[in-house]
Design an enzyme around this catalytic site. Structure first.
Site, PDB file in Angstrom:
ATOM      1  N   GLY A 154       0.849  -1.198   0.000  1.00  0.00           N
ATOM      2  CA  GLY A 154       0.000   0.000   0.000  1.00  0.00           C
ATOM      3  C   GLY A 154       0.878   1.238   0.000  1.00  0.00           C
ATOM      4  CB  SER A 185       5.778  -4.186  -2.738  1.00  0.00           C
ATOM      5  OG  SER A 185       4.790  -4.294  -1.750  1.00  0.00           O
TER       6      SER A 185
HETATM    7  N1  LIG Z   1      10.634   8.251  -3.215  1.00  0.00           N
HETATM    8  C1  LIG Z   1      10.016   7.567  -2.243  1.00  0.00           C
HETATM    9  N2  LIG Z   1       8.898   6.878  -2.510  1.00  0.00           N
HETATM   10  C2  LIG Z   1       8.300   6.183  -1.509  1.00  0.00           C
HETATM   11  N3  LIG Z   1       8.756   6.105  -0.239  1.00  0.00           N
HETATM   12  C3  LIG Z   1       9.895   6.767   0.062  1.00  0.00           C
HETATM   13  C4  LIG Z   1      10.565   7.519  -0.912  1.00  0.00           C
HETATM   14  N4  LIG Z   1      11.651   8.088  -0.338  1.00  0.00           N
HETATM   15  C5  LIG Z   1      11.664   7.701   0.947  1.00  0.00           C
HETATM   16  N5  LIG Z   1      10.609   6.906   1.200  1.00  0.00           N
HETATM   17  C6  LIG Z   1      10.410   6.255   2.506  1.00  0.00           C
HETATM   18  O1  LIG Z   1      10.744   4.889   2.289  1.00  0.00           O
HETATM   19  C7  LIG Z   1       9.701   4.020   2.686  1.00  0.00           C
HETATM   20  C8  LIG Z   1       9.346   3.021   1.563  1.00  0.00           C
HETATM   21  O2  LIG Z   1      10.321   2.043   1.469  1.00  0.00           O
HETATM   22  P1  LIG Z   1       9.952   0.646   0.803  1.00  0.00           P
HETATM   23  O3  LIG Z   1      11.194  -0.174   0.891  1.00  0.00           O
HETATM   24  O4  LIG Z   1       8.720   0.120   1.443  1.00  0.00           O
HETATM   25  O5  LIG Z   1       9.617   1.056  -0.711  1.00  0.00           O
HETATM   26  S1  LIG Z   1       9.537   0.153  -2.022  1.00  0.00           S
HETATM   27  O6  LIG Z   1       8.730  -1.054  -1.687  1.00  0.00           O
HETATM   28  O7  LIG Z   1      10.900  -0.206  -2.427  1.00  0.00           O
HETATM   29  O8  LIG Z   1       8.876   0.986  -3.044  1.00  0.00           O
HETATM   30  C9  LIG Z   1       8.488   4.882   2.930  1.00  0.00           C
HETATM   31  O9  LIG Z   1       7.995   4.372   4.154  1.00  0.00           O
HETATM   32  P2  LIG Z   1       6.433   4.099   4.450  1.00  0.00           P
HETATM   33  O10 LIG Z   1       5.886   5.474   4.675  1.00  0.00           O
HETATM   34  O11 LIG Z   1       6.472   3.280   5.712  1.00  0.00           O
HETATM   35  O12 LIG Z   1       5.794   3.383   3.313  1.00  0.00           O
HETATM   36  C10 LIG Z   1       9.012   6.304   3.074  1.00  0.00           C
HETATM   37  O13 LIG Z   1       9.156   6.639   4.433  1.00  0.00           O
END
Ligand SMILES: Nc1ncnc2c1ncn2[C@@H]1O[C@H](COP(=O)(O)OS(=O)(=O)O)[C@@H](OP(=O)(O)O)[C@H]1O
Ligand SMILES: Nc1ncnc2c1ncn2[C@@H]1O[C@H](COP(=O)(O)OP(=O)(O)O)[C@@H](O)[C@H]1O
Length: 214
Positions: A44, A118
């Site tokens: 999500g 993801s």
């Molecule tokens: N560009 C960009 N896009 C999305 N998210 C970002 C980005 N840069 C940093 N973050 C921070 O990194 C967390 C997402 O890491 P993930 O490893 O879950 O991402 S992914 O599955 O590889 O897309 C995400 O954490 P969550 O808020 O817990 O989802 C963000 O805190």
């Protein structure tokens, strides 16, 4: 006696390698733990509640005497995946590695909860394809962008809207919702479900499908 050369494999850059089996197998570990090892794959948007629901789920399983372990994208990026950025190839590699690690946890008999954005369907499908049938339980945390953005617990949406973070999921990078998955968690109308209500929906799925017994 030397190993039979015909049992040797080449996998990508690893040449002349051989698979070793152990007489204690997944089944035996599951018997010990009285549960089925599996991967609960939470996907999500940022701020949709993945980490919060993962913790609520792990707490509830723990209270029922079931062993779980959380692989959180943010946390794994502090160690194993610290070499990866947020461009598409690196997100794919992040998901592939966590998929492989989650598969090991499931084989250990553990209920492994992954908590990553993801964003790409093909990467999630590739993880599903790694596992034995039934081991991959995909859970879509279906919270709309405007709700996640209003929550903005880390202030990242604000920075992304201001152009200070480039390629932020949901703003200027895509999120592909699952086309078919085992569980969808969403708010029903104005009835706001708590993270623990959502975790209980996952627990019901696990109970109904026999994951909480050997
Ligand atoms: N560009 C960009 N896009 C999305 N998210 C970002 C980005 N840069 C940093 N973050 C921070 O990194 C967390 C997402 O890491 P993930 O490893 O879950 O991402 S992914 O599955 O590889 O897309 C995400 O954490 P969550 O808020 O817990 O989802 C963000 O805190
Ligand atoms: N079901 C929910 N209802 C209301 N608020 C929630 C719910 N789930 C999470 N939250 C709140 O939303 C924010 C984002 O949650 P978080 O678990 O960090 O999301 P993610 O890991 O997907 O980025 C947190 O402030 C959390 O308290």
């Amino acid at each position: 006696m030397g190993k039979n050369l015909s049992q040797m494999s080449n996998v990508a850059n690893s040449t002349n390698i051989m698979w070793h089996d152990c007489p204690i197998q997944k089944q035996d570990r599951q018997q010990l733990l009285q549960q089925k090892g599996c991967v609960i794959w939470l996907t999500g948007l940022s701020g949709s509640g993945k980490s919060t629901i993962a913790c609520a789920l792990s707490r509830s399983l723990h209270s029922k005497g079931k062993l779980s372990y959380i692989l959180d994208g943010d946390n794994i990026r502090h160690g194993l995946n610290q070499d990866l950025s947020f461009r598409a190839e690196d997100r794919s590699e992040n998901i592939r590695r966590i998929g492989e690690v989650a598969k090991l946890f499931a084989d250990a008999g553990v209920i492994c909860i992954t908590s990553l954005i993801s964003p790409y369907q093909k990467d999630r499908d590739a993880c599903r394809a790694l596992m034995p049938k039934g081991d991959f339980i995909e859970v879509f945390i279906d919270v709309p962008l405007h709700v996640c953005e209003a929550r903005d617990p880390k202030g990242l949406y604000k920075l992304a809207r201001a152009g200070k973070i480039k390629g932020f999921t949901g703003i200027d990078d895509p999120y592909e919702p699952p086309s078919s998955c085992e569980i969808v968690l969403q708010q029903k109308g104005s009835n706001c479900k708590s993270p623990s209500d959502m975790a209980e929906e996952v627990i019901s799925y696990l109970e109904e499908n026999g994951y909480l017994r050997a």
